[in-house]
Design a protein around this motif. Structure first.
Motif, PDB file in Angstrom:
ATOM      1  N   ALA A  58       0.838  -1.207   0.000  1.00  0.00           N
ATOM      2  CA  ALA A  58       0.000   0.000   0.000  1.00  0.00           C
ATOM      3  C   ALA A  58       0.871   1.255   0.000  1.00  0.00           C
ATOM      4  O   ALA A  58       0.560   2.249  -0.665  1.00  0.00           O
ATOM      5  N   GLY A  59       1.991   1.191   0.730  1.00  0.00           N
ATOM      6  CA  GLY A  59       2.910   2.325   0.773  1.00  0.00           C
ATOM      7  C   GLY A  59       3.571   2.586  -0.568  1.00  0.00           C
ATOM      8  O   GLY A  59       3.778   3.748  -0.953  1.00  0.00           O
ATOM      9  N   ASP A  60       3.914   1.528  -1.307  1.00  0.00           N
ATOM     10  CA  ASP A  60       4.496   1.701  -2.634  1.00  0.00           C
ATOM     11  C   ASP A  60       3.535   2.433  -3.572  1.00  0.00           C
ATOM     12  O   ASP A  60       3.928   3.338  -4.316  1.00  0.00           O
ATOM     13  N   ILE A  61       2.276   2.023  -3.554  1.00  0.00           N
ATOM     14  CA  ILE A  61       1.279   2.659  -4.415  1.00  0.00           C
ATOM     15  C   ILE A  61       1.103   4.121  -4.014  1.00  0.00           C
ATOM     16  O   ILE A  61       1.063   5.024  -4.863  1.00  0.00           O
ATOM     17  N   ASN A  62       1.016   4.349  -2.718  1.00  0.00           N
ATOM     18  CA  ASN A  62       0.883   5.711  -2.215  1.00  0.00           C
ATOM     19  C   ASN A  62       2.072   6.573  -2.647  1.00  0.00           C
ATOM     20  O   ASN A  62       1.910   7.726  -3.073  1.00  0.00           O
ATOM     21  N   TYR A  63       3.284   6.007  -2.554  1.00  0.00           N
ATOM     22  CA  TYR A  63       4.491   6.747  -2.918  1.00  0.00           C
ATOM     23  C   TYR A  63       4.428   7.238  -4.362  1.00  0.00           C
ATOM     24  O   TYR A  63       4.727   8.409  -4.654  1.00  0.00           O
ATOM     25  N   HIS A  64       4.063   6.355  -5.271  1.00  0.00           N
ATOM     26  CA  HIS A  64       4.038   6.741  -6.686  1.00  0.00           C
ATOM     27  C   HIS A  64       2.986   7.817  -6.962  1.00  0.00           C
ATOM     28  O   HIS A  64       3.222   8.722  -7.780  1.00  0.00           O
ATOM     29  N   LEU A  65       1.860   7.739  -6.302  1.00  0.00           N
ATOM     30  CA  LEU A  65       0.824   8.756  -6.489  1.00  0.00           C
ATOM     31  C   LEU A  65       1.240  10.087  -5.884  1.00  0.00           C
ATOM     32  O   LEU A  65       1.041  11.148  -6.487  1.00  0.00           O
ATOM     33  N   VAL A  66       1.818  10.048  -4.692  1.00  0.00           N
ATOM     34  CA  VAL A  66       2.277  11.283  -4.054  1.00  0.00           C
ATOM     35  C   VAL A  66       3.399  11.908  -4.882  1.00  0.00           C
ATOM     36  O   VAL A  66       3.442  13.135  -5.076  1.00  0.00           O
ATOM     37  N   GLN A  81      -5.122   7.226   3.523  1.00  0.00           N
ATOM     38  CA  GLN A  81      -5.029   5.899   4.122  1.00  0.00           C
ATOM     39  C   GLN A  81      -5.622   5.953   5.522  1.00  0.00           C
ATOM     40  O   GLN A  81      -5.185   6.752   6.355  1.00  0.00           O
ATOM     41  N   GLY A  82      -6.649   5.154   5.765  1.00  0.00           N
ATOM     42  CA  GLY A  82      -7.204   5.044   7.111  1.00  0.00           C
ATOM     43  C   GLY A  82      -8.571   5.642   7.313  1.00  0.00           C
ATOM     44  O   GLY A  82      -9.242   5.337   8.305  1.00  0.00           O
ATOM     45  N   THR A  83      -9.026   6.497   6.406  1.00  0.00           N
ATOM     46  CA  THR A  83     -10.360   7.073   6.532  1.00  0.00           C
ATOM     47  C   THR A  83     -11.403   6.066   6.052  1.00  0.00           C
ATOM     48  O   THR A  83     -11.175   5.326   5.098  1.00  0.00           O
ATOM     49  N   GLY A  84     -12.550   6.051   6.691  1.00  0.00           N
ATOM     50  CA  GLY A  84     -13.621   5.152   6.299  1.00  0.00           C
ATOM     51  C   GLY A  84     -14.417   5.689   5.128  1.00  0.00           C
ATOM     52  O   GLY A  84     -14.476   6.890   4.887  1.00  0.00           O
ATOM     53  N   MET A  85     -15.030   4.774   4.388  1.00  0.00           N
ATOM     54  CA  MET A  85     -15.943   5.134   3.301  1.00  0.00           C
ATOM     55  C   MET A  85     -17.336   4.628   3.659  1.00  0.00           C
ATOM     56  O   MET A  85     -17.535   3.427   3.879  1.00  0.00           O
ATOM     57  N   SER A  86     -18.276   5.554   3.703  1.00  0.00           N
ATOM     58  CA  SER A  86     -19.652   5.214   4.058  1.00  0.00           C
ATOM     59  C   SER A  86     -20.467   4.982   2.800  1.00  0.00           C
ATOM     60  O   SER A  86     -20.680   5.903   2.007  1.00  0.00           O
ATOM     61  N   LEU A  87     -20.918   3.738   2.614  1.00  0.00           N
ATOM     62  CA  LEU A  87     -21.744   3.403   1.455  1.00  0.00           C
ATOM     63  C   LEU A  87     -23.207   3.557   1.862  1.00  0.00           C
ATOM     64  O   LEU A  87     -23.867   2.596   2.269  1.00  0.00           O
ATOM     65  N   VAL A  88     -23.681   4.780   1.747  1.00  0.00           N
ATOM     66  CA  VAL A  88     -24.970   5.165   2.322  1.00  0.00           C
ATOM     67  C   VAL A  88     -26.111   4.296   1.800  1.00  0.00           C
ATOM     68  O   VAL A  88     -26.902   3.751   2.565  1.00  0.00           O
ATOM     69  N   PRO A  96     -10.798   1.330   3.301  1.00  0.00           N
ATOM     70  CA  PRO A  96      -9.900   0.873   2.234  1.00  0.00           C
ATOM     71  C   PRO A  96      -8.438   1.029   2.637  1.00  0.00           C
ATOM     72  O   PRO A  96      -8.078   1.874   3.454  1.00  0.00           O
ATOM     73  N   ASP A  97      -7.582   0.221   2.017  1.00  0.00           N
ATOM     74  CA  ASP A  97      -6.154   0.368   2.247  1.00  0.00           C
ATOM     75  C   ASP A  97      -5.650   1.702   1.710  1.00  0.00           C
ATOM     76  O   ASP A  97      -4.725   2.292   2.265  1.00  0.00           O
ATOM     77  N   LEU A  98      -6.265   2.181   0.640  1.00  0.00           N
ATOM     78  CA  LEU A  98      -5.871   3.457   0.053  1.00  0.00           C
ATOM     79  C   LEU A  98      -7.032   3.983  -0.784  1.00  0.00           C
ATOM     80  O   LEU A  98      -7.738   3.203  -1.425  1.00  0.00           O
ATOM     81  N   MET A  99      -7.229   5.293  -0.747  1.00  0.00           N
ATOM     82  CA  MET A  99      -8.204   5.940  -1.614  1.00  0.00           C
ATOM     83  C   MET A  99      -7.514   7.066  -2.372  1.00  0.00           C
ATOM     84  O   MET A  99      -6.618   7.723  -1.846  1.00  0.00           O
ATOM     85  N   ARG A 115     -16.027  12.888   9.056  1.00  0.00           N
ATOM     86  CA  ARG A 115     -15.336  11.716   9.605  1.00  0.00           C
ATOM     87  C   ARG A 115     -15.029  10.704   8.515  1.00  0.00           C
ATOM     88  O   ARG A 115     -13.996  10.039   8.536  1.00  0.00           O
ATOM     89  N   THR A 116     -15.977  10.530   7.612  1.00  0.00           N
ATOM     90  CA  THR A 116     -15.835   9.536   6.549  1.00  0.00           C
ATOM     91  C   THR A 116     -16.135  10.207   5.210  1.00  0.00           C
ATOM     92  O   THR A 116     -16.753  11.266   5.151  1.00  0.00           O
ATOM     93  N   VAL A 117     -15.695   9.551   4.155  1.00  0.00           N
ATOM     94  CA  VAL A 117     -16.032  10.030   2.822  1.00  0.00           C
ATOM     95  C   VAL A 117     -17.149   9.162   2.257  1.00  0.00           C
ATOM     96  O   VAL A 117     -17.480   8.102   2.807  1.00  0.00           O
ATOM     97  N   VAL A 118     -17.713   9.614   1.145  1.00  0.00           N
ATOM     98  CA  VAL A 118     -18.753   8.850   0.454  1.00  0.00           C
ATOM     99  C   VAL A 118     -18.245   8.518  -0.943  1.00  0.00           C
ATOM    100  O   VAL A 118     -17.319   9.165  -1.458  1.00  0.00           O
ATOM    101  N   PRO A 119     -18.817   7.501  -1.590  1.00  0.00           N
ATOM    102  CA  PRO A 119     -18.284   7.043  -2.876  1.00  0.00           C
ATOM    103  C   PRO A 119     -18.167   8.123  -3.943  1.00  0.00           C
ATOM    104  O   PRO A 119     -17.238   8.090  -4.757  1.00  0.00           O
TER     105      PRO A 119
END
Length: 218
Positions: A58-66, A81-88, A96-99, A115-119
């Motif tokens: 997950a860190g490798d993918i994050n690195y390339h995007l950053v 990384q770490g925020t929840g996704m609320s599927l209302v 998710p491991d990464l968004m 607190r959370t994001v939505v799709p």
């Protein structure tokens, strides 16, 4: 991995989804620190803290995007990384491991203090499988349709889902696209074996090095 029984759920003071959205569900779950508490297919699922091999991918993918964001003028994508996704509409709640989120959308959510994001706010999600919970991330197989994250992301119309499947039987990265909300399924996929560079197409247009990626039995 643990799934709360119907009896345990019946003792909760509110629905699991409502508690999850308010950030209170963890208080009612006996789990080691760092565990992920999610609602998958309507079930409360508790996963152990992931280990270094999982987090490194997950860190490798994050690195390339950053890196692309820092070096590319006007590159609009931010990672989380770490925020929840609320599927209302579905009533599930994933971590998710990464968004990957458009920078303007990300800043608006941050300033709003959500607190959370939505799709609708998310362009791409990444999941890296572990032996204990891979079935929740993988495309369901067989006759019985399983309500898991693959179905949930597609049903919520997340445009892209990158699954890094560390199963020794698979050892591939799979990019799913063209979600069908009605079917709760992705209609297109492209895959790469571990060691091959992943190319994320437009609107991301970056390559991700997978040289050090291994299945969970290595």
């Amino acid at each position: 991995m643990k799934v709360l029984s119907d009896e345990e759920v019946s003792l909760l003071p509110d629905t699991p989804y409502n508690l999850w959205v308010r950030g209170e569900l963890d208080d009612y779950v006996d789990a080691p620190e760092g565990s992920r508490v999610e609602i998958i297919g309507g079930k409360v699922v508790v996963s152990p803290p992931p280990g270094l091999p999982h987090n490194a991918i997950a860190g490798d993918i994050n690195y390339h995007l950053v890196r692309a964001h820092v070096l590319g003028t006007g590159y609009p994508w931010k990672t989380d990384q770490g925020t929840g996704m609320s599927l209302v509409g579905i009533g599930d709640g994933y971590v998710p491991d990464l968004m990957v989120i458009d920078e303007e959308v990300y800043l608006a959510a941050r300033r709003a203090g959500v607190r959370t994001v939505v799709p609708d706010q998310v362009e791409l999600v990444v999941e890296v499988t572990s032996s204990s919970n891979a079935k929740h991330d993988q495309q369901p197989t067989g006759r019985g349709r399983r309500n898991n994250k693959w179905n949930g992301y597609a049903g919520a119309e997340i445009p892209y889902y990158l699954l890094v499947d560390r199963s020794p039987k698979v050892a591939r990265s799979i990019l799913y696209s063209i979600p069908d909300q009605t079917l709760g399924a992705y209609l297109h996929q492209e895959s790469w074996t571990f060691g091959e560079p992943i190319h994320l197409p437009d609107p991301f247009d970056i390559d991700i090095d997978t040289t050090e990626w291994r299945s969970w039995d290595q």
